[in-house]
Structures are given as structure tokens and as C-alpha cells.
Design an enzyme around this catalytic site. Sequence first.
Site, PDB file in Angstrom:
ATOM      1  N   GLY A 190      43.984 -19.897 -28.836  1.00 42.38           N
ATOM      2  CA  GLY A 190      42.634 -20.449 -28.885  1.00 42.38           C
ATOM      3  C   GLY A 190      42.092 -20.672 -27.486  1.00 42.38           C
ATOM      4  N   GLY A 192      39.274 -22.117 -26.713  1.00 41.89           N
ATOM      5  CA  GLY A 192      38.202 -23.102 -26.769  1.00 41.89           C
ATOM      6  C   GLY A 192      38.351 -24.094 -25.633  1.00 41.89           C
ATOM      7  N   ILE A 194      39.983 -27.042 -25.325  1.00 40.04           N
ATOM      8  CA  ILE A 194      41.331 -27.526 -24.977  1.00 40.04           C
ATOM      9  C   ILE A 194      42.139 -26.403 -24.335  1.00 40.04           C
ATOM     10  CG2 ILE A 194      43.530 -28.402 -25.891  1.00 40.04           C
ATOM     11  CD1 ILE A 194      41.988 -29.931 -27.985  1.00 40.04           C
ATOM     12  N   SER A 279      45.683 -24.615 -29.839  1.00 40.10           N
ATOM     13  CA  SER A 279      44.401 -25.349 -29.734  1.00 40.10           C
ATOM     14  C   SER A 279      43.342 -24.528 -30.441  1.00 40.10           C
ATOM     15  CB  SER A 279      44.047 -25.576 -28.264  1.00 40.10           C
ATOM     16  OG  SER A 279      44.210 -24.373 -27.520  1.00 40.10           O
ATOM     17  N   ARG A 282      40.041 -28.835 -34.468  1.00 42.30           N
ATOM     18  CA  ARG A 282      40.544 -30.102 -34.989  1.00 42.30           C
ATOM     19  C   ARG A 282      39.972 -30.350 -36.383  1.00 42.30           C
ATOM     20  NH1 ARG A 282      43.041 -33.279 -31.368  1.00 42.30           N
ATOM     21  NH2 ARG A 282      42.389 -35.211 -32.363  1.00 42.30           N
ATOM     22  N   HIS A 454      18.502 -33.747  -0.105  1.00 43.93           N
ATOM     23  CA  HIS A 454      19.077 -32.609   0.621  1.00 43.93           C
ATOM     24  C   HIS A 454      20.158 -33.105   1.566  1.00 43.93           C
ATOM     25  CE1 HIS A 454      19.435 -28.794   2.644  1.00 43.93           C
ATOM     26  NE2 HIS A 454      19.427 -29.452   3.794  1.00 43.93           N
TER      27      HIS A 454
HETATM   28  P1  FAD Z   1      39.129 -40.851 -32.346  1.00 43.74           P
HETATM   29  O1  FAD Z   1      38.971 -40.917 -30.888  1.00 43.74           O
HETATM   30  O2  FAD Z   1      40.043 -39.823 -32.916  1.00 43.74           O
HETATM   31  O3  FAD Z   1      39.607 -42.301 -32.814  1.00 43.74           O
HETATM   32  C1  FAD Z   1      39.968 -42.583 -34.111  1.00 43.74           C
HETATM   33  C2  FAD Z   1      40.886 -43.783 -34.080  1.00 43.74           C
HETATM   34  O4  FAD Z   1      41.036 -44.265 -35.398  1.00 43.74           O
HETATM   35  C3  FAD Z   1      42.304 -43.498 -33.571  1.00 43.74           C
HETATM   36  O5  FAD Z   1      42.701 -44.491 -32.683  1.00 43.74           O
HETATM   37  C4  FAD Z   1      43.147 -43.548 -34.835  1.00 43.74           C
HETATM   38  O6  FAD Z   1      44.474 -43.981 -34.592  1.00 43.74           O
HETATM   39  C5  FAD Z   1      42.388 -44.585 -35.625  1.00 43.74           C
HETATM   40  N1  FAD Z   1      42.603 -44.503 -37.083  1.00 43.74           N
HETATM   41  C6  FAD Z   1      42.505 -43.427 -37.885  1.00 43.74           C
HETATM   42  N2  FAD Z   1      42.694 -43.784 -39.171  1.00 43.74           N
HETATM   43  C7  FAD Z   1      42.899 -45.131 -39.156  1.00 43.74           C
HETATM   44  C8  FAD Z   1      43.125 -46.085 -40.171  1.00 43.74           C
HETATM   45  N3  FAD Z   1      43.152 -45.749 -41.455  1.00 43.74           N
HETATM   46  N4  FAD Z   1      43.310 -47.367 -39.805  1.00 43.74           N
HETATM   47  C9  FAD Z   1      43.272 -47.742 -38.495  1.00 43.74           C
HETATM   48  N5  FAD Z   1      43.036 -46.870 -37.497  1.00 43.74           N
HETATM   49  C10 FAD Z   1      42.856 -45.591 -37.829  1.00 43.74           C
HETATM   50  N6  FAD Z   1      35.270 -35.263 -25.850  1.00 43.74           N
HETATM   51  C11 FAD Z   1      34.385 -35.415 -24.848  1.00 43.74           C
HETATM   52  O7  FAD Z   1      33.242 -35.804 -25.104  1.00 43.74           O
HETATM   53  N7  FAD Z   1      34.734 -35.171 -23.544  1.00 43.74           N
HETATM   54  C12 FAD Z   1      35.968 -34.724 -23.214  1.00 43.74           C
HETATM   55  O8  FAD Z   1      36.241 -34.508 -22.024  1.00 43.74           O
HETATM   56  C13 FAD Z   1      36.914 -34.549 -24.245  1.00 43.74           C
HETATM   57  N8  FAD Z   1      38.157 -34.121 -23.949  1.00 43.74           N
HETATM   58  C14 FAD Z   1      39.063 -33.985 -24.960  1.00 43.74           C
HETATM   59  C15 FAD Z   1      40.327 -33.508 -24.639  1.00 43.74           C
HETATM   60  C16 FAD Z   1      41.270 -33.319 -25.636  1.00 43.74           C
HETATM   61  C17 FAD Z   1      42.633 -32.809 -25.267  1.00 43.74           C
HETATM   62  C18 FAD Z   1      40.942 -33.658 -26.987  1.00 43.74           C
HETATM   63  C19 FAD Z   1      41.951 -33.514 -28.079  1.00 43.74           C
HETATM   64  C20 FAD Z   1      39.677 -34.117 -27.310  1.00 43.74           C
HETATM   65  C21 FAD Z   1      38.723 -34.271 -26.305  1.00 43.74           C
HETATM   66  N9  FAD Z   1      37.434 -34.709 -26.587  1.00 43.74           N
HETATM   67  C22 FAD Z   1      36.521 -34.839 -25.571  1.00 43.74           C
HETATM   68  C23 FAD Z   1      37.014 -35.046 -27.958  1.00 43.74           C
HETATM   69  C24 FAD Z   1      37.059 -36.563 -28.179  1.00 43.74           C
HETATM   70  O9  FAD Z   1      38.364 -37.025 -27.900  1.00 43.74           O
HETATM   71  C25 FAD Z   1      36.655 -36.910 -29.594  1.00 43.74           C
HETATM   72  O10 FAD Z   1      35.405 -36.318 -29.904  1.00 43.74           O
HETATM   73  C26 FAD Z   1      36.540 -38.415 -29.766  1.00 43.74           C
HETATM   74  O11 FAD Z   1      37.769 -39.040 -29.487  1.00 43.74           O
HETATM   75  C27 FAD Z   1      36.087 -38.774 -31.176  1.00 43.74           C
HETATM   76  O12 FAD Z   1      36.009 -40.161 -31.279  1.00 43.74           O
HETATM   77  P2  FAD Z   1      36.203 -40.904 -32.688  1.00 43.74           P
HETATM   78  O13 FAD Z   1      35.983 -42.337 -32.408  1.00 43.74           O
HETATM   79  O14 FAD Z   1      35.410 -40.238 -33.724  1.00 43.74           O
HETATM   80  O15 FAD Z   1      37.731 -40.634 -33.095  1.00 43.74           O
HETATM   81  P1  NAI Z   2      37.628 -25.251 -30.129  1.00 42.77           P
HETATM   82  O1  NAI Z   2      36.876 -25.208 -31.402  1.00 42.77           O
HETATM   83  O2  NAI Z   2      36.920 -25.607 -28.884  1.00 42.77           O
HETATM   84  O3  NAI Z   2      38.317 -23.840 -29.864  1.00 42.77           O
HETATM   85  C1  NAI Z   2      39.203 -23.253 -30.770  1.00 42.77           C
HETATM   86  C2  NAI Z   2      39.341 -21.791 -30.435  1.00 42.77           C
HETATM   87  O4  NAI Z   2      40.435 -21.276 -31.160  1.00 42.77           O
HETATM   88  C3  NAI Z   2      38.119 -20.977 -30.828  1.00 42.77           C
HETATM   89  O5  NAI Z   2      37.724 -20.157 -29.761  1.00 42.77           O
HETATM   90  C4  NAI Z   2      38.600 -20.180 -32.033  1.00 42.77           C
HETATM   91  O6  NAI Z   2      37.955 -18.929 -32.163  1.00 42.77           O
HETATM   92  C5  NAI Z   2      40.066 -20.029 -31.711  1.00 42.77           C
HETATM   93  N1  NAI Z   2      40.919 -19.791 -32.876  1.00 42.77           N
HETATM   94  C6  NAI Z   2      40.860 -20.413 -34.082  1.00 42.77           C
HETATM   95  N2  NAI Z   2      41.844 -19.953 -34.897  1.00 42.77           N
HETATM   96  C7  NAI Z   2      42.544 -19.037 -34.180  1.00 42.77           C
HETATM   97  C8  NAI Z   2      43.675 -18.239 -34.464  1.00 42.77           C
HETATM   98  N3  NAI Z   2      44.291 -18.276 -35.644  1.00 42.77           N
HETATM   99  N4  NAI Z   2      44.126 -17.394 -33.506  1.00 42.77           N
HETATM  100  C9  NAI Z   2      43.523 -17.349 -32.289  1.00 42.77           C
HETATM  101  N5  NAI Z   2      42.437 -18.083 -31.969  1.00 42.77           N
HETATM  102  C10 NAI Z   2      41.961 -18.928 -32.903  1.00 42.77           C
HETATM  103  O7  NAI Z   2      38.859 -26.230 -30.415  1.00 42.77           O
HETATM  104  P2  NAI Z   2      39.903 -26.941 -29.450  1.00 42.77           P
HETATM  105  O8  NAI Z   2      39.976 -26.254 -28.131  1.00 42.77           O
HETATM  106  O9  NAI Z   2      41.125 -27.096 -30.258  1.00 42.77           O
HETATM  107  O10 NAI Z   2      39.264 -28.349 -29.217  1.00 42.77           O
HETATM  108  C11 NAI Z   2      38.880 -29.151 -30.327  1.00 42.77           C
HETATM  109  C12 NAI Z   2      37.659 -29.917 -30.026  1.00 42.77           C
HETATM  110  O11 NAI Z   2      37.962 -31.001 -29.157  1.00 42.77           O
HETATM  111  C13 NAI Z   2      36.578 -29.148 -29.276  1.00 42.77           C
HETATM  112  O12 NAI Z   2      35.785 -28.374 -30.129  1.00 42.77           O
HETATM  113  C14 NAI Z   2      35.786 -30.243 -28.683  1.00 42.77           C
HETATM  114  O13 NAI Z   2      34.886 -30.716 -29.640  1.00 42.77           O
HETATM  115  C15 NAI Z   2      36.821 -31.284 -28.368  1.00 42.77           C
HETATM  116  N6  NAI Z   2      37.149 -31.212 -26.945  1.00 42.77           N
HETATM  117  C16 NAI Z   2      36.168 -31.463 -26.037  1.00 42.77           C
HETATM  118  C17 NAI Z   2      36.417 -31.385 -24.691  1.00 42.77           C
HETATM  119  C18 NAI Z   2      35.324 -31.616 -23.738  1.00 42.77           C
HETATM  120  O14 NAI Z   2      34.282 -32.100 -24.146  1.00 42.77           O
HETATM  121  N7  NAI Z   2      35.477 -31.309 -22.455  1.00 42.77           N
HETATM  122  C19 NAI Z   2      37.747 -31.076 -24.174  1.00 42.77           C
HETATM  123  C20 NAI Z   2      38.700 -30.775 -25.210  1.00 42.77           C
HETATM  124  C21 NAI Z   2      38.397 -30.871 -26.545  1.00 42.77           C
END
Ligand code: FAD
Ligand code: NAI
Length: 475
Positions: A190, A192, A194, A279, A282, A454
Site C-alpha cells: 500500500g 498510501g 502510512i 498499510s 483502516r 521576504h
Molecule cells: P482514535 O484516535 O482512533 O481514538 C479512538 C480512541 O477510542 C482510542 O483511544 C481507543 O482505544 C478508544 N476506544 C475505542 N473503543 C472504545 C471503547 N469501547 N471504550 C473506551 N475506549 C474506546 N491524521 C492526521 O490528521 N495527521 C497525521 O499526521 C496522521 N498521521 C497518522 C499516522 C498513522 C501511522 C496513523 C495510523 C494515523 C494517522 N492519522 C493522522 C490519522 C489519525 O490518527 C486519525 O484520523 C485520528 O486518530 C482519528 O481520531 P478518533 O478520535 O476518531 O479515533
Molecule cells: P490509505 O488509504 O492512505 O492507503 C492505502 C493504499 O493501499 C491505497 O493506495 C490502496 O490502493 C492500497 N491497497 C489497498 N489494498 C491493497 C492490496 N491488497 N494490495 C496492494 N495495495 C493495496 O491507507 P493507509 O496508508 O493505511 O492509512 C490509513 C489512513 O490513515 C489514511 O487514509 C489517512 O486517513 C490516515 N493517515 C493520515 C496521515 C496524515 O494525515 N499525514 C498519515 C498516516 C495515516
Amino acid sequence: MSKQFDVVVIGGGPGGYIAAIRAAQLGLSAACIDEWKNAAGDPAPGGTCTNVGCIPSKALLQSSENYDQAAHHFADHGIGIGELSLDLKKLIARKDAVVKQNNDGILYLFKKNKVAFFHGRGSFVKAVDGGYEIAVAGAADETLHARQVIVATGSSPRQLPGVPFDEERILSNDGALRIAGVPKTLGVIGSGVIGLEMGSVWRRLGAEVTILEALPGLLGAADEAVAREALKLFTKQGLKLQFGVNITGVKVAKKGVTVAYTDAKGAAATLEVERLIVSIGRVPHTTGLNPEAVGLKLDERGAIVVDDECRTNLAGVWAVGDVVRGPMLAHKAEEEGVAVAERIAGQHGHVDFNTVPWVIYTSPEIAWVGQTEAQLKAAGRAVKTGQFPFMANGRARALGDTSGFVKFVADAQTDEILGVHIIGPFASELIAEAVVAMSFKASAEDIARICHAHPSLSEATKEAALAVDKRTLNL
Ligand code: FAD
Ligand code: NAI
């Protein structure tokens, strides 16, 4: 006896903890339930974002960028550092410390705003007395009652069918943030957000990184010009990207992983790597929430069904963030959390989904807001564009980072800005001006007429706005 609150928030990620704080600011009694634990078993509010997402990934991106600069670019500045070394244990420990600061910050904010925090799993018990009973299963079991419930339970990583995450060889975002030694070879499925961010971290630290992507090209959601430039730059940096692949099997052995796939031409191929990050997107997370107990409606993807204002099918139950439709971004979750708290308090909270920015923290960074040129043209909209390269920007030259450009897309008749697309240094910061401009329905000319400091990278934004009218001054 249940504890009574005006609002109970289930989930303490950016959607949930911000909603609870805003509700408390508005004079409502608010509780937030979150189950995340750190390695020591202590409460670690902040969700995916704080614990295994935005914050730790940005800490590692910064550390690995510093390493890459020291290894390859300090010499350009006349700085010699002898033999470069890497203490990966310390680098990961620093990341963990940054996460802990953020967890503690949220606990402090709960206290400051008088939000009651419950550490444990929250689940619906029943609808009762015009509200809902919520059980908390944690160190101390509790029962809460509120007329208004905000569900913010987030998302979890999607696994490849039949290939569970073991966080040793097959890594989700969690394992990808704590590999104990730099692998010689790392596969990523993937390309994307991540895949690109974590692939960049480990490539900079010395791994040979191969990314396998199902789609025919890179970053389908980005503007085509940005995606083309990104592919050129990432390939030059050494990321190996293959498109149009179909994964046919993944075999895990003691020392590595073998990925079988067919390439874009349909030919069978294999990739042998020490570790594999999967990745591929999600999925909404509702495990343990017990939505059936109250009849909360989910869609076929498992997302909680909401309207434009985050109302579910149940009166008084709202849902925000990754567990509902829309982009999975922390700031989108936060905006929804604030808007819902304000609606509960009788105000008119609003989220403008058209001005939610996207940022990818690679080097160079990629950021955009609004629509792409291709999307607008496909919708039959007449547009004009303006582009300005960082190569012609004095500050970028001084930084030694002149890759990329700023691109504006504006309405051909009215000049209203419809999209801004940036690839280049500090794109994550530069995009804020474009978000403000679009929120105020500015025209490209408005930006072109505003005085920009600037030398600054923001002058590239002004010049791109000037380019819409074909009157750049420095190109
Ligand atoms: P979450 O952050 O997932 O929080 C949900 C919380 O609820 C968790 O703590 C979980 O344990 C808790 N929970 C779940 N079910 C229950 C339950 N039944 N009882 C009690 N607690 C519970 N987004 C950006 O905008 N910028 C970025 O740079 C960025 N980088 C990312 C990098 C990675 C590697 C990943 C995986 C994601 C990234 N994201 C980024 C996406 C971002 O993390 C999510 O969009 C964001 O965390 C969503 O917030 P949320 O509050 O909906 O859920
Ligand atoms: P993503 O949706 O960004 O990318 C997933 C990629 O995997 C896509 O390009 C898709 O075509 C590919 N894919 C799906 N199935 C596949 C398969 N079977 N074989 C090969 N390729 C396949 O999802 P990602 O990277 O897992 O991140 C999840 C989400 O977390 C993002 O969409 C974003 O919303 C959030 N995130 C945001 C960040 C930021 O804001 N900087 C950083 C990291 C995550």
C-alpha cells in the site's frame, strides 16, 4: 447507582477528548471514557493519533530526517561530522517520550476543564430515563448515565485477508513505529499515507524499502502534477515503488517474509523482505461498544451511520471521527467533536468538509486543500491554474530544499480559489494560508495582492496566485 453526566464521550482520541473538553467549556458536565494503556499499563488518552499515529510517526519522521540530513546534506553547508552513528534505541525512546508528553497533556486538560476521565472500555447497556446507560469495564467498573452520548471509538488497521498482524514480521502502523533494529530489507503493501511516511522513515535510516501498490499509480487523491512530482522525487531518493500489483500470498518464516504477487503485466513475482508493513487502509472500530444493545445503526463497512451533523439513528447519540464517514484525519475528528458539543449546547457548530486540508509528511511534504484540477474538469467546471516552483524562491534556495511547487486552481470566471496543491518544504505549514483563503471564499487575486514576508516560502504561494493571472514576478 449510575453516575450522571450531561454528556458521556466514548473514546479519548482527537475526536473524543476534544468533544469532551468543548462540552465542559460550554458548561455541560462531561465524562470521557478511554481504554488505551501504555506499556506500563497506565492510561494513555489521545487514541491512535497520539499513541500509534500522527504524533509518534512525526517524531520518527523528524529524527530520521535529521539523520538523513547529517548523512547526505550537512557537507553541502561545509559541516563535517566525522563518522555518523545511529542509536535506534534512543531514537525510539525519544518518540515514546514525545507520546507520553501528549498523553499527560490530555490528562492535564481533562483536569483543567473538569472533564471526568474513566479508564476502561465503555459499552452501551440500555436506553433508560430519556438517556443511555453506559458501562465502563476497567480497573474499577462503573456505570454512567447521560442524555447525550458521543461515540468516538476511532479505527483500526485493515489486515490482508489471512495475514494477521504479529507486529514482529507483519507490521501494522503500531509495529512499524517500534522496529527494534533497522531492517536490511523492508516491504510495504500500500503506497498510501502510512506506506509513504513509514517507508520514508526506515529508508532514511538505511533500509532498502519496496512498496507494492494495487492501483496503477501513486496518490490517486492528489493533484496529478503533485503525484507525478512525488513519484519522481521518491524514486530518486531510493524508494522502490511498484504499481498495479496483485498480492497472491504472504508467507512468514522465522527470519523473513515472502510476498508472492503478480505485477502490472500479470507476471508472477516474489519479494523477500525481513519485515513487511501492511498499510492498506483502516476500518472503523466498534469492538466492545455493544451498539446492538441500543440499536445503533452501522453500515456495511462497520462505520456508524451519521448525517452531515454527526447525528446517528438514535436521539441523543452522536458519532465523530474515524468511526464515521469522511477522511480519517485527526483534525477532521476534532472539528466534528467541537461541532457536536456545540450542537448539544444549543449552538450551531459547523464543519466545512471542503476545506479540510490533507498533509503527507514525507520529504518534501505534500499538502492540499479543495479539489484537484482533474476533479474540477471532470465535473465540467472551467478553471484556470497557476504554478510556481520552489526552485525560484529565495528562502527555499537558502534552505537548500528547492524541490516541488505550489499550484492554484481557480474558477475561470470568478477567480475563486477551488484548490491549492503543494509539494515542497514545509507544505504542512504553507497550506494553512490556503485553508484560510478558501474558508473566506477568497480569489486568487486576493492572495496575489497580500504582502508576504521576504524571504519566505509563503512567497511561492503568492507567486502561484499571481501565476493564475500569468503575472509572476520572479519567474
Ligand atoms: P482514535 O484516535 O482512533 O481514538 C479512538 C480512541 O477510542 C482510542 O483511544 C481507543 O482505544 C478508544 N476506544 C475505542 N473503543 C472504545 C471503547 N469501547 N471504550 C473506551 N475506549 C474506546 N491524521 C492526521 O490528521 N495527521 C497525521 O499526521 C496522521 N498521521 C497518522 C499516522 C498513522 C501511522 C496513523 C495510523 C494515523 C494517522 N492519522 C493522522 C490519522 C489519525 O490518527 C486519525 O484520523 C485520528 O486518530 C482519528 O481520531 P478518533 O478520535 O476518531 O479515533
Ligand atoms: P490509505 O488509504 O492512505 O492507503 C492505502 C493504499 O493501499 C491505497 O493506495 C490502496 O490502493 C492500497 N491497497 C489497498 N489494498 C491493497 C492490496 N491488497 N494490495 C496492494 N495495495 C493495496 O491507507 P493507509 O496508508 O493505511 O492509512 C490509513 C489512513 O490513515 C489514511 O487514509 C489517512 O486517513 C490516515 N493517515 C493520515 C496521515 C496524515 O494525515 N499525514 C498519515 C498516516 C495515516
